[in-house]
Design a protein around this motif. Structure first.
Motif, PDB file in Angstrom:
ATOM      1  N   ALA A 124       2.827  -9.524  -3.522  1.00  0.00           N
ATOM      2  CA  ALA A 124       2.141 -10.759  -3.913  1.00  0.00           C
ATOM      3  C   ALA A 124       3.128 -11.735  -4.534  1.00  0.00           C
ATOM      4  O   ALA A 124       4.017 -11.348  -5.294  1.00  0.00           O
ATOM      5  N   ILE A 180      -6.202 -10.044  -4.327  1.00  0.00           N
ATOM      6  CA  ILE A 180      -6.066  -8.686  -3.795  1.00  0.00           C
ATOM      7  C   ILE A 180      -6.999  -7.739  -4.538  1.00  0.00           C
ATOM      8  O   ILE A 180      -7.720  -6.945  -3.921  1.00  0.00           O
ATOM      9  N   LYS A 236       0.835  -3.834  -1.815  1.00  0.00           N
ATOM     10  CA  LYS A 236       0.303  -5.198  -1.696  1.00  0.00           C
ATOM     11  C   LYS A 236       0.581  -6.000  -2.971  1.00  0.00           C
ATOM     12  O   LYS A 236       0.917  -7.178  -2.912  1.00  0.00           O
TER      13      LYS A 236
END
Length: 75
Positions: free
Chosen positions: A52, A61, A48
């Motif tokens: 980004a 996050i 993740k």
């Protein structure tokens, strides 16, 4: 994303993280360790973070992963 961070707290960049060589992730809030991610959770977090687009998205996050940081009492 404008509705999520109404008070612009993520602009201060309160979250940071560090990764060990065995992909254990330590998430810190103003320098204090608040969350540890190991194994698949750590790998999922790193994916993740790599996806980004900017620093604010990375902060969001980390805020979501740490959990209970939305009531205004995190000093």
């Amino acid at each position: 994303m404008g509705n999520i961070d109404r008070r612009s707290r993520l602009d201060e960049e309160p979250f940071s993280y560090r990764v060990t060589k065995n992909n254990t992730v330590f998430i810190e809030y103003y320098g204090k360790q608040v969350k540890t991610l190991k194994g698949k959770d750590g790998e999922k977090f790193l994916k993740k973070m790599n996806a980004a687009e900017n620093e604010k998205e990375e902060q969001l996050i980390m805020a979501k992963v740490t959990g209970n940081f939305k009531r205004g009492n995190e000093r």
